[in-house]
Design a protein around this motif. Structure first.
Motif, mmCIF file in Angstrom:
data_model
loop_
_atom_site.group_PDB
_atom_site.id
_atom_site.type_symbol
_atom_site.label_atom_id
_atom_site.label_comp_id
_atom_site.label_asym_id
_atom_site.label_seq_id
_atom_site.Cartn_x
_atom_site.Cartn_y
_atom_site.Cartn_z
ATOM 1 N N GLU A 4 0.844 -1.164 0.079
ATOM 2 C CA GLU A 4 -0.157 0.118 -0.121
ATOM 3 C C GLU A 4 0.785 1.166 0.018
ATOM 4 N N ASN A 5 0.383 2.163 -0.740
ATOM 5 C CA ASN A 5 1.226 3.483 -0.626
ATOM 6 C C ASN A 5 0.704 4.530 0.287
ATOM 7 N N GLU A 6 1.065 5.542 0.344
ATOM 8 C CA GLU A 6 0.417 6.599 1.430
ATOM 9 C C GLU A 6 -1.108 6.709 1.317
ATOM 10 N N ASP A 7 -1.581 6.732 0.156
ATOM 11 C CA ASP A 7 -3.104 6.592 -0.052
ATOM 12 C C ASP A 7 -3.835 5.781 0.250
ATOM 13 N N GLY A 8 -3.289 4.834 0.885
ATOM 14 C CA GLY A 8 -3.771 3.200 1.189
ATOM 15 C C GLY A 8 -4.166 2.419 -0.195
ATOM 16 N N GLN A 9 -3.699 3.130 -1.315
ATOM 17 C CA GLN A 9 -3.821 2.027 -2.363
ATOM 18 C C GLN A 9 -2.952 1.102 -2.735
ATOM 19 N N LEU A 10 -3.141 -0.228 -3.477
ATOM 20 C CA LEU A 10 -2.106 -0.989 -3.714
ATOM 21 C C LEU A 10 -1.063 -0.445 -4.635
ATOM 22 N N SER A 11 -0.103 -0.784 -4.475
ATOM 23 C CA SER A 11 0.985 -0.623 -5.490
ATOM 24 C C SER A 11 1.253 -1.648 -6.638
ATOM 25 N N LEU A 12 1.599 -1.597 -7.634
ATOM 26 C CA LEU A 12 1.771 -2.476 -8.778
ATOM 27 C C LEU A 12 3.220 -3.029 -8.694
ATOM 28 N N ILE A 13 3.452 -4.312 -8.080
ATOM 29 C CA ILE A 13 4.872 -4.648 -8.140
ATOM 30 C C ILE A 13 5.056 -5.373 -9.511
ATOM 31 N N ILE A 14 5.965 -5.308 -10.379
ATOM 32 C CA ILE A 14 6.303 -6.072 -11.611
ATOM 33 C C ILE A 14 7.943 -6.263 -11.487
ATOM 34 N N ASP A 15 8.399 -7.535 -11.351
ATOM 35 C CA ASP A 15 9.776 -7.572 -11.393
ATOM 36 C C ASP A 15 10.157 -8.580 -12.806
ATOM 37 N N ASP A 16 10.583 -8.037 -13.724
ATOM 38 C CA ASP A 16 10.751 -8.629 -14.967
ATOM 39 C C ASP A 16 12.143 -9.785 -14.947
ATOM 40 N N GLN A 17 12.809 -9.301 -14.002
ATOM 41 C CA GLN A 17 14.048 -10.214 -13.828
ATOM 42 C C GLN A 17 13.643 -11.821 -13.094
ATOM 43 N N SER A 18 12.582 -11.575 -12.389
ATOM 44 C CA SER A 18 12.139 -12.964 -11.536
ATOM 45 C C SER A 18 10.783 -13.162 -12.501
ATOM 46 N N GLN A 19 10.421 -12.350 -13.326
ATOM 47 C CA GLN A 19 9.039 -12.782 -14.001
ATOM 48 C C GLN A 19 7.834 -13.001 -13.018
ATOM 49 N N SER A 20 7.720 -11.815 -12.024
ATOM 50 C CA SER A 20 6.923 -11.951 -11.088
ATOM 51 C C SER A 20 5.939 -10.691 -11.047
ATOM 52 N N GLN A 22 3.150 -8.757 -8.567
ATOM 53 C CA GLN A 22 2.559 -8.707 -6.974
ATOM 54 C C GLN A 22 3.017 -9.852 -6.199
ATOM 55 N N GLY A 23 4.266 -10.322 -6.744
ATOM 56 C CA GLY A 23 4.866 -11.314 -5.820
ATOM 57 C C GLY A 23 4.659 -12.770 -6.460
ATOM 58 N N VAL A 24 3.946 -12.912 -7.198
ATOM 59 C CA VAL A 24 3.526 -14.213 -7.969
ATOM 60 C C VAL A 24 4.517 -14.576 -9.139
ATOM 61 N N LYS A 25 5.408 -15.539 -9.017
ATOM 62 C CA LYS A 25 6.215 -15.780 -10.054
ATOM 63 C C LYS A 25 5.505 -16.705 -11.181
ATOM 64 N N ILE A 26 5.696 -16.283 -12.352
ATOM 65 C CA ILE A 26 5.073 -16.809 -13.750
ATOM 66 C C ILE A 26 6.314 -17.110 -14.642
ATOM 67 N N PRO A 27 6.708 -18.621 -14.408
ATOM 68 C CA PRO A 27 7.756 -19.188 -15.241
ATOM 69 C C PRO A 27 7.677 -18.905 -16.771
ATOM 70 N N ASP A 28 6.461 -19.266 -17.418
ATOM 71 C CA ASP A 28 6.325 -19.245 -18.902
ATOM 72 C C ASP A 28 6.548 -17.745 -19.248
ATOM 73 N N ARG A 29 7.619 -17.430 -20.170
ATOM 74 C CA ARG A 29 7.605 -16.048 -20.459
ATOM 75 C C ARG A 29 6.748 -15.577 -21.417
ATOM 76 N N ALA A 30 6.070 -16.290 -22.212
ATOM 77 C CA ALA A 30 4.868 -15.704 -23.053
ATOM 78 C C ALA A 30 3.647 -15.553 -22.192
ATOM 79 N N ILE A 31 3.493 -16.430 -21.121
ATOM 80 C CA ILE A 31 2.131 -16.155 -20.212
ATOM 81 C C ILE A 31 2.441 -14.871 -19.410
#
Length: 78
Positions: A4-20, A22-31
């Motif tokens: 959550e940011n200062e406004d109480g809204q959720l932040s979008l967390i995308i990590d291209d290195q781990s392909q995740s 919101q913390g959910v790892k997605i192993p298939d590159r196309a998916i």
């Protein structure tokens, strides 16, 4: 794993290195790329995805849907 940011809204967390998202790892590159595009597009419209939302999208994308595939081919061709 949304933050959550200062406004109480959720932040979008995308990590291209781990392909995740919101913390959910997605192993298939196309998916991963498809889900990332959909999520980013809908976040711009105000959607605040949770880890559970991403898990649901991942599960849907990893499952065969012959009826939907048939409908898609009927509309758009091969």
């Amino acid at each position: 794993m949304a933050v959550e940011n200062e406004d109480g809204q959720l932040s979008l967390i995308i990590d291209d290195q781990s392909q995740s998202i919101q913390g959910v790892k997605i192993p298939d590159r196309a998916i991963y790329q498809n889900i990332k595009f959909v999520v980013k597009s809908n976040v711009m419209e105000g959607w605040q995805p949770t880890s559970a939302d991403i898990e649901e999208l991942k599960s849907f994308m990893e499952t065969e849907h012959p009826k939907l595939e048939h409908q898609f081919k009927t509309i758009f061709g091969d």
